[in-house]
Scaffold this motif. Structure first.
Motif, short mmCIF file in Angstrom:
data_model
loop_
_atom_site.label_atom_id
_atom_site.label_comp_id
_atom_site.label_asym_id
_atom_site.label_seq_id
_atom_site.Cartn_x
_atom_site.Cartn_y
_atom_site.Cartn_z
N LEU A 153 0.68 -1.18 -0.01
CA LEU A 153 -0.14 0.13 0.02
C LEU A 153 0.75 1.17 0.10
CD1 LEU A 153 -2.75 -1.09 2.50
CD2 LEU A 153 -3.30 -0.05 0.16
N VAL A 154 2.00 1.06 0.75
CA VAL A 154 2.68 2.33 0.76
C VAL A 154 3.43 2.83 -0.31
CG1 VAL A 154 4.80 3.47 1.95
CG2 VAL A 154 3.03 2.39 3.51
N ARG A 155 3.95 1.40 -1.11
CA ARG A 155 4.63 1.46 -2.28
C ARG A 155 3.60 2.14 -3.67
NH1 ARG A 155 8.28 -3.66 -2.37
NH2 ARG A 155 10.01 -3.14 -0.97
N ALA A 156 2.36 2.03 -3.28
CA ALA A 156 1.25 2.37 -4.27
C ALA A 156 0.85 3.90 -3.96
CB ALA A 156 0.23 1.32 -4.22
N PHE A 157 0.72 4.06 -2.72
CA PHE A 157 0.04 5.29 -2.22
C PHE A 157 0.72 6.23 -1.53
CE2 PHE A 157 -3.44 2.37 -3.12
CZ PHE A 157 -3.96 2.75 -4.34
N GLY A 158 1.75 5.76 -0.94
CA GLY A 158 2.39 6.48 0.20
C GLY A 158 3.34 7.59 -0.08
N SER A 159 3.67 8.50 0.81
CA SER A 159 4.44 9.42 0.79
C SER A 159 5.78 9.21 0.72
CB SER A 159 4.18 10.42 1.82
OG SER A 159 4.83 9.79 3.00
N PRO A 160 6.80 10.24 0.08
CA PRO A 160 8.24 9.75 -0.02
C PRO A 160 8.33 9.12 1.62
CG PRO A 160 7.90 11.56 -1.18
CD PRO A 160 6.52 11.36 -0.67
N ALA A 161 8.09 9.95 2.61
CA ALA A 161 8.55 9.81 3.96
C ALA A 161 8.30 8.36 4.36
CB ALA A 161 7.96 10.99 4.74
N GLU A 162 7.00 8.01 4.09
CA GLU A 162 6.59 6.68 4.35
C GLU A 162 7.47 5.64 3.64
OE1 GLU A 162 1.71 7.20 5.51
OE2 GLU A 162 2.35 7.40 3.44
N ARG A 163 7.73 5.87 2.55
CA ARG A 163 8.61 4.99 1.83
C ARG A 163 9.87 4.77 2.43
NH1 ARG A 163 5.12 6.60 -2.47
NH2 ARG A 163 6.62 8.10 -3.11
N ARG A 164 10.40 5.88 2.83
CA ARG A 164 11.88 5.57 3.37
C ARG A 164 11.57 5.07 4.67
NH1 ARG A 164 12.40 11.00 1.86
NH2 ARG A 164 11.42 11.94 3.66
N ILE A 165 10.46 5.26 5.45
CA ILE A 165 10.38 4.59 6.70
C ILE A 165 10.51 3.22 6.58
CG2 ILE A 165 8.88 3.89 8.61
CD1 ILE A 165 8.10 7.07 8.53
N LEU A 166 9.81 2.40 5.50
CA LEU A 166 9.90 1.30 5.19
C LEU A 166 11.11 0.58 4.63
CD1 LEU A 166 6.08 0.52 4.00
CD2 LEU A 166 7.06 0.22 6.06
N GLU A 167 11.66 1.47 3.95
CA GLU A 167 13.16 1.04 3.34
C GLU A 167 14.17 0.67 4.49
OE1 GLU A 167 14.19 3.89 0.58
OE2 GLU A 167 12.58 3.58 -0.90
N GLU A 168 13.83 1.55 5.73
CA GLU A 168 14.73 1.51 6.74
C GLU A 168 14.53 0.50 7.78
OE1 GLU A 168 14.60 5.66 8.08
OE2 GLU A 168 15.84 6.33 6.38
N ALA A 169 13.18 0.05 7.55
CA ALA A 169 12.78 -1.13 8.55
C ALA A 169 12.98 -2.21 8.21
CB ALA A 169 11.07 -0.92 8.65
N PRO A 170 13.44 -3.23 9.31
CA PRO A 170 13.80 -4.65 8.86
C PRO A 170 12.70 -5.26 8.35
CG PRO A 170 13.45 -4.27 11.28
CD PRO A 170 13.45 -2.84 10.59
N ALA A 171 13.03 -6.01 7.24
CA ALA A 171 12.10 -7.14 6.46
C ALA A 171 11.46 -7.87 7.30
CB ALA A 171 12.64 -7.43 5.50
#
Length: 178
Positions: free
Chosen positions: A160-178
């Protein structure tokens, strides 16, 4: 009131008007004007909270989300049917708490709505302040299955974040452990 807030209210009024016309099943001037009046009254009497959307819709992300969501719906439907027709077996369920990694109001709402649409899962509570969804899950037999469900919800959030999220939300998910 800011320009963006006016735009949001106009979009909400337009959406409510469309729903009104569809419910009446009549595409006439009277139905449209009546729907617009009702929409304005509803928005004045029950004002919506300000929800800011700082992201951009990513076409490839939307396609990935939609494809996987459709697959999840089909698979979950078959799982629920198999549980329903298993005679002599009492299906077990669990309430699983899932802490989202990007818990904006919009992301929390979209994830909760997507989860509620999948058969076998239902949102029972939301802790908005901490970004936690409490989900009733049908067919969970063990702690490992509950953990797998948590991971599935986090994967849904990521799509959902990759589809609709803000750049800040995408960064948060990239930095979060998988």
């Amino acid at each position: 009131m800011t320009r963006g807030r006016w735009r949001d209210r106009c979009v909400a009024a337009l959406g409510l008007t469309v729903i009104w016309v569809l419910l009446w099943g009549s595409f006439s001037a009277l139905t449209i004007v009546g729907g617009l009046v009702i929409a304005v009254v509803v928005l004045v009497v029950f004002p919506l909270p300000a929800v800011t959307y700082a992201g951009r819709i990513q076409a490839l992300g939307v396609l990935r989300f939609a494809g996987r969501f459709a697959l999840d719906m089909v698979v979950a439907s078959f799982q629920v049917v198999s549980l329903a027709f298993r005679f002599g077996h009492v299906p077990r369920s669990a309430i699983v708490a899932v802490t989202l990694r990007a818990p904006s109001d919009l992301n929390l709402t979209m994830t909760a709505e997507a989860l509620s649409l999948v058969p076998g899962s239902l949102i029972v509570d939301v802790d908005r302040r901490r970004g936690v969804l409490y989900v009733h899950v049908l067919g969970v037999e063990s702690a490992e299955e509950a953990e797998q469900f948590k991971q599935d919800v986090l994967d849904l959030e990521r799509r959902l974040v990759r589809a609709f999220g803000s750049p800040a939300e995408r960064r948060i998910l990239e930095e979060a452990p998988a």
